[in-house]
Design a protein around this motif. Sequence first.
Motif, PDB file in Angstrom:
ATOM      1  N   TYR A  91       0.836  -1.200   0.000  1.00  0.00           N
ATOM      2  CA  TYR A  91       0.000   0.000   0.000  1.00  0.00           C
ATOM      3  C   TYR A  91       0.873   1.254   0.000  1.00  0.00           C
ATOM      4  O   TYR A  91       1.820   1.353   0.770  1.00  0.00           O
ATOM      5  CB  TYR A  91      -0.903  -0.027   1.226  1.00  0.00           C
ATOM      6  N   ALA A  92       0.546   2.212  -0.884  1.00  0.00           N
ATOM      7  CA  ALA A  92       1.297   3.466  -0.947  1.00  0.00           C
ATOM      8  C   ALA A  92       0.362   4.650  -1.165  1.00  0.00           C
ATOM      9  O   ALA A  92       0.563   5.460  -2.079  1.00  0.00           O
ATOM     10  CB  ALA A  92       2.338   3.407  -2.052  1.00  0.00           C
ATOM     11  N   VAL A  93      -0.690   4.750  -0.374  1.00  0.00           N
ATOM     12  CA  VAL A  93      -1.683   5.835  -0.363  1.00  0.00           C
ATOM     13  C   VAL A  93      -2.523   5.900  -1.642  1.00  0.00           C
ATOM     14  O   VAL A  93      -3.729   5.733  -1.601  1.00  0.00           O
ATOM     15  CB  VAL A  93      -1.033   7.213  -0.098  1.00  0.00           C
ATOM     16  N   LEU A  94      -1.881   6.174  -2.787  1.00  0.00           N
ATOM     17  CA  LEU A  94      -2.622   6.286  -4.039  1.00  0.00           C
ATOM     18  C   LEU A  94      -2.573   5.008  -4.868  1.00  0.00           C
ATOM     19  O   LEU A  94      -3.139   4.956  -5.958  1.00  0.00           O
ATOM     20  CB  LEU A  94      -2.079   7.450  -4.870  1.00  0.00           C
ATOM     21  N   SER A  95      -1.907   3.999  -4.360  1.00  0.00           N
ATOM     22  CA  SER A  95      -1.786   2.759  -5.128  1.00  0.00           C
ATOM     23  C   SER A  95      -1.532   1.582  -4.192  1.00  0.00           C
ATOM     24  O   SER A  95      -0.706   1.670  -3.284  1.00  0.00           O
ATOM     25  CB  SER A  95      -0.630   2.879  -6.127  1.00  0.00           C
ATOM     26  N   THR A  96      -2.267   0.508  -4.418  1.00  0.00           N
ATOM     27  CA  THR A  96      -2.009  -0.742  -3.718  1.00  0.00           C
ATOM     28  C   THR A  96      -1.748  -1.806  -4.770  1.00  0.00           C
ATOM     29  O   THR A  96      -2.609  -2.115  -5.583  1.00  0.00           O
ATOM     30  CB  THR A  96      -3.209  -1.165  -2.846  1.00  0.00           C
ATOM     31  N   VAL A  97      -0.541  -2.355  -4.765  1.00  0.00           N
ATOM     32  CA  VAL A  97      -0.146  -3.346  -5.756  1.00  0.00           C
ATOM     33  C   VAL A  97      -0.141  -4.726  -5.101  1.00  0.00           C
ATOM     34  O   VAL A  97       0.583  -4.959  -4.134  1.00  0.00           O
ATOM     35  CB  VAL A  97       1.248  -3.035  -6.335  1.00  0.00           C
ATOM     36  N   THR A  98      -0.962  -5.613  -5.632  1.00  0.00           N
ATOM     37  CA  THR A  98      -1.065  -6.979  -5.110  1.00  0.00           C
ATOM     38  C   THR A  98      -0.312  -7.921  -6.043  1.00  0.00           C
ATOM     39  O   THR A  98      -0.508  -7.883  -7.257  1.00  0.00           O
ATOM     40  CB  THR A  98      -2.536  -7.409  -4.998  1.00  0.00           C
ATOM     41  N   THR A  99       0.525  -8.744  -5.453  1.00  0.00           N
ATOM     42  CA  THR A  99       1.367  -9.649  -6.237  1.00  0.00           C
ATOM     43  C   THR A  99       1.219 -11.084  -5.759  1.00  0.00           C
ATOM     44  O   THR A  99       1.244 -11.354  -4.559  1.00  0.00           O
ATOM     45  CB  THR A  99       2.860  -9.248  -6.138  1.00  0.00           C
ATOM     46  N   VAL A 100       1.056 -11.986  -6.721  1.00  0.00           N
ATOM     47  CA  VAL A 100       1.064 -13.424  -6.459  1.00  0.00           C
ATOM     48  C   VAL A 100       2.103 -14.056  -7.378  1.00  0.00           C
ATOM     49  O   VAL A 100       2.019 -13.904  -8.595  1.00  0.00           O
ATOM     50  CB  VAL A 100      -0.323 -14.053  -6.703  1.00  0.00           C
ATOM     51  N   GLU A 101       3.092 -14.709  -6.794  1.00  0.00           N
ATOM     52  CA  GLU A 101       4.125 -15.393  -7.575  1.00  0.00           C
ATOM     53  C   GLU A 101       4.233 -16.830  -7.089  1.00  0.00           C
ATOM     54  O   GLU A 101       4.376 -17.073  -5.888  1.00  0.00           O
ATOM     55  CB  GLU A 101       5.477 -14.692  -7.437  1.00  0.00           C
ATOM     56  N   LEU A 102       4.157 -17.779  -8.026  1.00  0.00           N
ATOM     57  CA  LEU A 102       4.085 -19.199  -7.689  1.00  0.00           C
ATOM     58  C   LEU A 102       5.111 -19.996  -8.477  1.00  0.00           C
ATOM     59  O   LEU A 102       5.334 -19.736  -9.658  1.00  0.00           O
ATOM     60  CB  LEU A 102       2.687 -19.736  -7.996  1.00  0.00           C
ATOM     61  N   SER A 103       5.712 -20.964  -7.808  1.00  0.00           N
ATOM     62  CA  SER A 103       6.632 -21.893  -8.471  1.00  0.00           C
ATOM     63  C   SER A 103       6.017 -23.288  -8.439  1.00  0.00           C
ATOM     64  O   SER A 103       5.555 -23.736  -7.388  1.00  0.00           O
ATOM     65  CB  SER A 103       7.990 -21.915  -7.762  1.00  0.00           C
ATOM     66  N   TYR A 104       6.023 -23.960  -9.590  1.00  0.00           N
ATOM     67  CA  TYR A 104       5.423 -25.280  -9.724  1.00  0.00           C
ATOM     68  C   TYR A 104       6.495 -26.298 -10.127  1.00  0.00           C
ATOM     69  O   TYR A 104       7.368 -25.996 -10.942  1.00  0.00           O
ATOM     70  CB  TYR A 104       4.350 -25.297 -10.817  1.00  0.00           C
ATOM     71  N   ALA A 105       6.397 -27.499  -9.573  1.00  0.00           N
ATOM     72  CA  ALA A 105       7.284 -28.589  -9.992  1.00  0.00           C
ATOM     73  C   ALA A 105       6.484 -29.888  -9.964  1.00  0.00           C
ATOM     74  O   ALA A 105       5.893 -30.237  -8.931  1.00  0.00           O
ATOM     75  CB  ALA A 105       8.497 -28.698  -9.080  1.00  0.00           C
ATOM     76  N   LEU A 106       6.440 -30.578 -11.099  1.00  0.00           N
ATOM     77  CA  LEU A 106       5.733 -31.852 -11.208  1.00  0.00           C
ATOM     78  C   LEU A 106       6.774 -32.965 -11.283  1.00  0.00           C
ATOM     79  O   LEU A 106       7.666 -32.926 -12.130  1.00  0.00           O
ATOM     80  CB  LEU A 106       4.848 -31.875 -12.446  1.00  0.00           C
ATOM     81  N   LYS A 107       6.654 -33.942 -10.379  1.00  0.00           N
ATOM     82  CA  LYS A 107       7.613 -35.046 -10.349  1.00  0.00           C
ATOM     83  C   LYS A 107       6.907 -36.382 -10.528  1.00  0.00           C
ATOM     84  O   LYS A 107       5.736 -36.539 -10.161  1.00  0.00           O
ATOM     85  CB  LYS A 107       8.389 -35.044  -9.031  1.00  0.00           C
TER      86      LYS A 107
END
Length: 223
Positions: free
Chosen positions: A125-141
């Motif tokens: 949150y920065a008063v005039l802007s709220t930036v939401t981030t989702v970062e995901l790492s996937y590994a299939l074994k």
Amino acid sequence: MMSYKSKLFALGAALVLMSGCATRAPVHKDYAKFREANPRSVLIVPVVSRSVDVDAPDYFLSTISRPIAERGYYVFPVNLVKRVMEDDGLADADLVHASDPVKLGGLFGADSILYVAIERWDSRYAVLSTVTTVELSYALKSGSTGQELWKHTEKMVYDPSAQQSQAGLAGLIAKAVIAAIEKAKPNYIPLARQANGLAVYRLGAGLPAGPHDTLYQQDKTQF
């Protein structure tokens, strides 16, 4: 009525426009091991989270099964899997991720195991802007050999104030209100759903169609 896949891609386009994210250049992975293993079922184990949000793993688990099932794979019920693992002394996600994939595959009779790590799940949150981030790492074994069959990282960024074009004091007030709303209730779940969908369907980088998809074994030029 729009299909789930259509809604997925429509939402993706909207989120990219709102967040100002650049379109990722196509990357073609090596699917030789994946094709050789030919997994038909996917066991999704508890998620490792590097976020301070203690609810992030459970929220994320509610978003991951559907796109993989829609891609044509049998997905073991995530809540049942989690409960069985807890009863078996595997309540800690880090411990599960460090366990032998072959043992996990044998425990459930799964062809493959999907490990997901939440790299980011935050809202700044920065008063005039709220930036939401989702970062995901996937590994299939592989559940029979333990070999890694597929690996991917997906990141989604959402800034609702980016679509606010009104100028002057009214525009500043509108941005402040929008930022406050996003701060109070971050857009995590839609972002996680979108990240999962893009990770699964991204051409040259996602998952090839599974045995319950009409494109099974017919998408080798794309994957």
